[in-house]
Design an enzyme around this catalytic site. Structure first.
Site, PDB file in Angstrom:
ATOM      1  N   ASP A 207      21.462 -33.092  32.344  1.00 50.81           N
ATOM      2  CA  ASP A 207      22.801 -33.372  31.817  1.00 50.81           C
ATOM      3  C   ASP A 207      23.747 -33.957  32.848  1.00 50.81           C
ATOM      4  O   ASP A 207      24.845 -34.364  32.513  1.00 50.81           O
ATOM      5  CB  ASP A 207      23.427 -32.109  31.220  1.00 50.81           C
TER       6      ASP A 207
ATOM      7  N   CYS B  19      11.647 -58.046   3.438  1.00 54.54           N
ATOM      8  CA  CYS B  19      13.087 -58.141   3.165  1.00 54.54           C
ATOM      9  C   CYS B  19      13.883 -57.918   4.450  1.00 54.54           C
ATOM     10  O   CYS B  19      14.841 -58.642   4.735  1.00 54.54           O
ATOM     11  CB  CYS B  19      13.503 -57.110   2.117  1.00 54.54           C
TER      12      CYS B  19
ATOM     13  N   ASP C 263      16.324 -30.218  34.869  1.00 58.93           N
ATOM     14  CA  ASP C 263      17.365 -30.029  35.868  1.00 58.93           C
ATOM     15  C   ASP C 263      17.804 -28.568  35.786  1.00 58.93           C
ATOM     16  O   ASP C 263      17.535 -27.887  34.781  1.00 58.93           O
ATOM     17  CB  ASP C 263      18.530 -30.973  35.595  1.00 58.93           C
TER      18      ASP C 263
ATOM     19  N   CYS D 229      11.290 -53.627   1.494  1.00 54.39           N
ATOM     20  CA  CYS D 229      10.052 -53.731   2.258  1.00 54.39           C
ATOM     21  C   CYS D 229      10.328 -54.432   3.571  1.00 54.39           C
ATOM     22  O   CYS D 229      11.430 -54.930   3.826  1.00 54.39           O
ATOM     23  CB  CYS D 229       8.978 -54.468   1.461  1.00 54.39           C
TER      24      CYS D 229
ATOM     25  N   ASP E  91      21.056 -37.103  37.045  1.00 59.93           N
ATOM     26  CA  ASP E  91      19.844 -37.065  36.233  1.00 59.93           C
ATOM     27  C   ASP E  91      19.584 -38.393  35.539  1.00 59.93           C
ATOM     28  O   ASP E  91      18.472 -38.629  35.069  1.00 59.93           O
ATOM     29  CB  ASP E  91      19.952 -35.979  35.142  1.00 59.93           C
TER      30      ASP E  91
END
Length: 833
Positions: free
Chosen positions: A701, A107, A511, A104, A705
């Protein structure tokens, strides 16, 4: 227990000191401890600011293994043994661990808090939905064994993740869960047989003889005891562990309810007076165990793809040596080695085809269902399967440098990090747990004043029915399942917040080069503008472009270079500048090249140059215009149309010429396009869209960019993109299929819908049932059934997002091109890892 009052006993575990002179500094006082193990645990608790544990505990702590001698974690201090489990970057190491007992948000919070407080730990991120922990530490201060030992001292069992080890761990966890479920189920059925008899007698008005009634209770006690002692043991262990460290997790109210009901039932059974709750206890434990078993199964499935990828490397490779073929482990391969891959075998490393023509099954990496053809010189990836004729391949990347290993790292990183929406749900659940415990106390006090006979049942019902298990797993489970679903279709999620952002986009900005086009750029014509030959101009251009990772630079890869460039400077969105033969040159946009010689106007482009045109010049004059050709991706028009159908309009934002951008826009069906944009102009354009109220996805890519990728609401890098683009991106299209974008948007939107359904159901259940339980309308057995059913309902709803067990194309994805482009280079994915 007050340890200070016992001078001959260990302050931590309560065992005799046996002459030990060791002391631990706790809350400003030196306390005696019996061994180095207790010293380490006591100081860990004290250093974590959790010394109140010793004031409020009711029993002595458990004596740990002594760290002075070898323990089970010491072996991981050996660098050779630890190497398969860790990833190194600079002076830091990191590892992904499976944590047994991590169930949970509380934890996860506890593990993160203790690790982050330890010197040398840079980052610790735990995800209860997947049971994984990502921890990064400084190599000079810590090693893997010390990290594992720290986690183990908290009471959790860490497992370094390896390919086969993960499968064995999951199998062992499943067997243990099935045994506990079987014990709980058998116990529930047997106890219910006796309970039904009593209920039937009450319903018909018949009276059961007192000795028979007492026998039923005692037999129920005997049957319920192993259910509590074995099947419910993880609940009590989790509750004790949480309370020892001053936290409250989901196990605390459940453990309190089970413990109170069992103790009261045992007492009433032995004295033959009062109510017993053995039927409610066993039913609750069974349904709780069932819910956790289903949750564990979903968690295993969400990590199946990463684990399958890690296991995809073959046990051995056939290396071509001086004496023929030799079988070696993949780890023994080096760059430049030649391997022989037979039909049906897995490629052991990244490489390129040397001899023959291969049919490669890349389904596990890209989601592509059909084999792809690879000829001499084409790249192949580790983990893909040769389904055609045997081939020879030269190794280009091994071990941690392969695309496969980077995919595994990206998936594991995404599965250990929690998105903001999940962190908010965790915080709300933690606050609600405190409210549940206070509400149970108020309920008990109120009923003691109104009707003491009903106080116990009402308090039990409140503790059980209001446990927010379903609420805590509602969003994390949905997001983890979506991550696995997207990965099975070739879309890697590197930022867990990206799924929510992708679901809300209404603009996709592309792009051009390497994104809408394949990036397989070739030189068309070279038009000299001075007294240099076309061949000489191309050689200068190739020397300048050699260090660049821009897709256009690939066009010059085949041009021989006799003298490499030096003092190379890459200007994002403009071009490259450097020295060749002692002279300074530039290649790139005509304006960028003209600026080197102090001119504001670039030369006109000659008629007939229809592709992308780059200029070459020095400090005195323009030398040449070079025409470059690229190939449109076959699936680009379909991808744009699918996005438009989903309400997402597309745009092109490129640094290329107006003519080249307009041509690609016309072919792909994109209505809005912008050319000659620098990297920072791209950023400004994305920001303008955002100010206008749009949610923007940027797909690119190239190096220019990267700033725009970082600015967009969600950024997506193509699999063959530069390392910088991947480092800035939230997602990566590993298979480079643009058609996956529309499917990814559909999955993201479906994930949010399912997550909202989970949250609405969980909140409605908790806040609707809590007052009913407090008012006494819900008995403990019904509360147990409702709490378990709410968790199971959330999990089953989430399972609709999971991919099929067999990796194949999902229904959210359009059919890809028959010939997908090459995957990312290892260097391209290295930045994201």
């Amino acid at each position: 227990m007050n340890a200070r009052a016992v001078t001959d006993a260990c302050f931590h575990c309560g065992e005799p000191l046996l002459g030990s002179l060791l002391t631990a500094r706790i809350a400003g006082r030196d306390e005696p401890v019996c061994c180095q193990g207790c010293l380490a645990v006591a100081e860990l608790i004290g250093d974590a600011g959790l010394s109140d544990y010793y004031r409020f505990r009711t029993a002595a702590g458990v004596r740990p293994d002594s760290p002075t001698g070898p323990d089970r974690w010491s072996v991981y201090g050996d660098p050779q043994i630890a190497a398969p489990f860790i990833r190194s970057s600079g002076d830091e190491d990191s590892a992904t661990l499976a944590i047994d007992g991590l169930r949970c948000a509380a934890c996860a919070w506890l593990i993160e808090r203790v690790l982050q407080g330890r010197p040398g730990v840079v980052e610790a991120t735990a995800n209860a939905a997947t049971g994984r922990l990502l921890v990064t530490w400084r190599r000079a201060e810590l090693d893997l064994s010390q990290v594992l030992r720290t986690i183990a001292q908290l009471g959790y069992l860490p497992h370094p993740l390896s390919a086969q080890g993960t499968a064995d761990l999951q199998q062992a966890e499943r067997r243990d869960a099935l045994r506990r479920l079987a014990v709980a189920g058998l116990g529930m059925m047997q106890v219910m047989m006796f309970a039904v008899g009593e209920y039937a007698a009450q319903f018909t008005g018949e009276v059961i003889q007192p000795d028979i009634h007492s026998l039923f209770r005692l037999v129920s006690l005997l049957i319920a005891t192993p259910v509590i002692g074995y099947a419910a043991a993880p609940v009590f262990a989790g509750a004790v562990r949480s309370l020892r460290l001053g936290a409250i997790n989901m196990d605390v109210p459940v453990g309190i309810a089970l413990g109170l009901a069992y103790v009261a039932s045992v007492w009433n059974a032995l004295v033959a007076h009062g109510e017993v709750y053995f039927d409610s206890i066993t039913m609750f434990v069974f349904f709780l165990t069932l819910a956790r078993f289903v949750q564990m199964s979903v968690r295993h499935r969400t990590t199946d793809l990463a684990d399958a990828l890690a296991r995809q490397v073959p046990a051995h490779a056939h290396r071509v040596g001086a004496n023929g073929l030799e079988a070696v482990p993949p780890g023994a391969l080096c760059v430049g080695d030649v391997v022989w891959v037979r039909t049906g075998e897995i490629f052991p490393a990244d490489g390129e085809i040397l001899d023959g023509e291969a049919q490669i099954d890349e389904a596990l990496l890209t989601g592509e269902s059909l084999p792809v053809r690879r000829r001499v010189g084409d790249p192949v990836r580790a983990g893909t399967q040769n389904v055609g004729d045997p081939v020879k391949a030269r190794v280009t990347a091994v071990a941690g440098a392969t695309v496969l290993s980077h995919m595994v790292q990206l998936l594991q990183r995404a599965q250990t990090r929690k998105p903001a929406i999940a962190r908010a749900a965790d915080a709300a659940a933690a606050r609600f747990l405190t409210f549940v415990l206070l509400g149970a106390g108020v309920t008990c006090g109120a009923w003691l004043a109104i009707d003491p006979a009903r106080a116990f049942e009402a308090t039990l019902a409140v503790l059980v029915v209001a446990c927010p298990c379903a609420f805590a797993i509602a969003m994390p489970a949905a997001l983890s399942a979506a991550t696995a679903r997207l990965a099975s279709q070739g879309v890697l999620v590197t930022n867990p917040d990206a799924i929510e952002a992708l679901a809300r986009i209404d603009r996709a900005v592309f792009d051009k080069t390497g994104t809408l086009t394949r990036g397989a750029v070739s030189v068309g014509r070279c038009v000299p503008l001075a007294d240099l030959s076309p061949e000489h101009c191309l050689e200068i251009a190739a020397a300048l472009e050699l260090p660049s990772e821009h897709p256009l630079a690939r066009a010059f890869a085949a041009v021989p270079v006799t003298e490499p460039a030096c003092e190379v400077r890459v200007v994002a969105g403009a071009g490259v500048e450097g020295l060749v033969g002692g002279r300074r040159y530039r290649i790139g946009t005509p304006e960028f090249v003209a600026d080197l010689r102090g001119e504001a106007v670039a030369p006109d482009t000659p008629a007939g140059l229809t592709g992308t045109v780059v200029a070459l010049g020095d400090e005195q004059r323009a030398l040449a215009l070079i025409e470059l050709h690229d190939v449109m991706r076959d699936d680009a028009p379909a991808a744009v149309a699918a996005l438009r159908a989903a309400g997402v309009e597309s745009q092109i934002l490129s640094g290329d010429s107006h003519e080249a951008v307009a041509a690609v826009a016309a072919q792909s069906g994109i209505r809005t396009h912008y050319a000659r944009r620098t990297a920072w102009q791209k950023v400004a354009h994305v920001e303008r869209l955002q100010r206008a109220g749009h949610r923007v996805a940027m797909i690119g890519d190239g190096i220019n960019d990267a700033p725009a990728l970082g600015t967009a609401n969600v950024s997506i890098a193509m699999g063959g993109g530069s390392a910088l683009a991947h480092a800035s991106a939230d997602m990566a299209l590993v298979g480079e299929h643009l058609e996956s974008l529309a499917g990814a948007v559909a999955i993201a939107r479906r994930t949010l819908r399912i997550g909202r359904q989970n949250l609405i159901w969980a909140v409605t259940y908790n806040f609707g049932c809590l007052p009913l339980a407090a008012l006494g309308f819900i008995p403990p057995w019904l509360a147990a059934l409702g709490m378990s059913a709410s968790s199971i309902g959330v999990i089953l709803n989430t399972m609709r997002l999971l991919p099929d067990r067999k990796v194949r194309n999902g229904t959210d994805r359009l059919r890809p091109a028959t010939q997908p482009p090459a995957l990312a280079s290892p260097s391209a994915l290295r930045g994201a890892a």
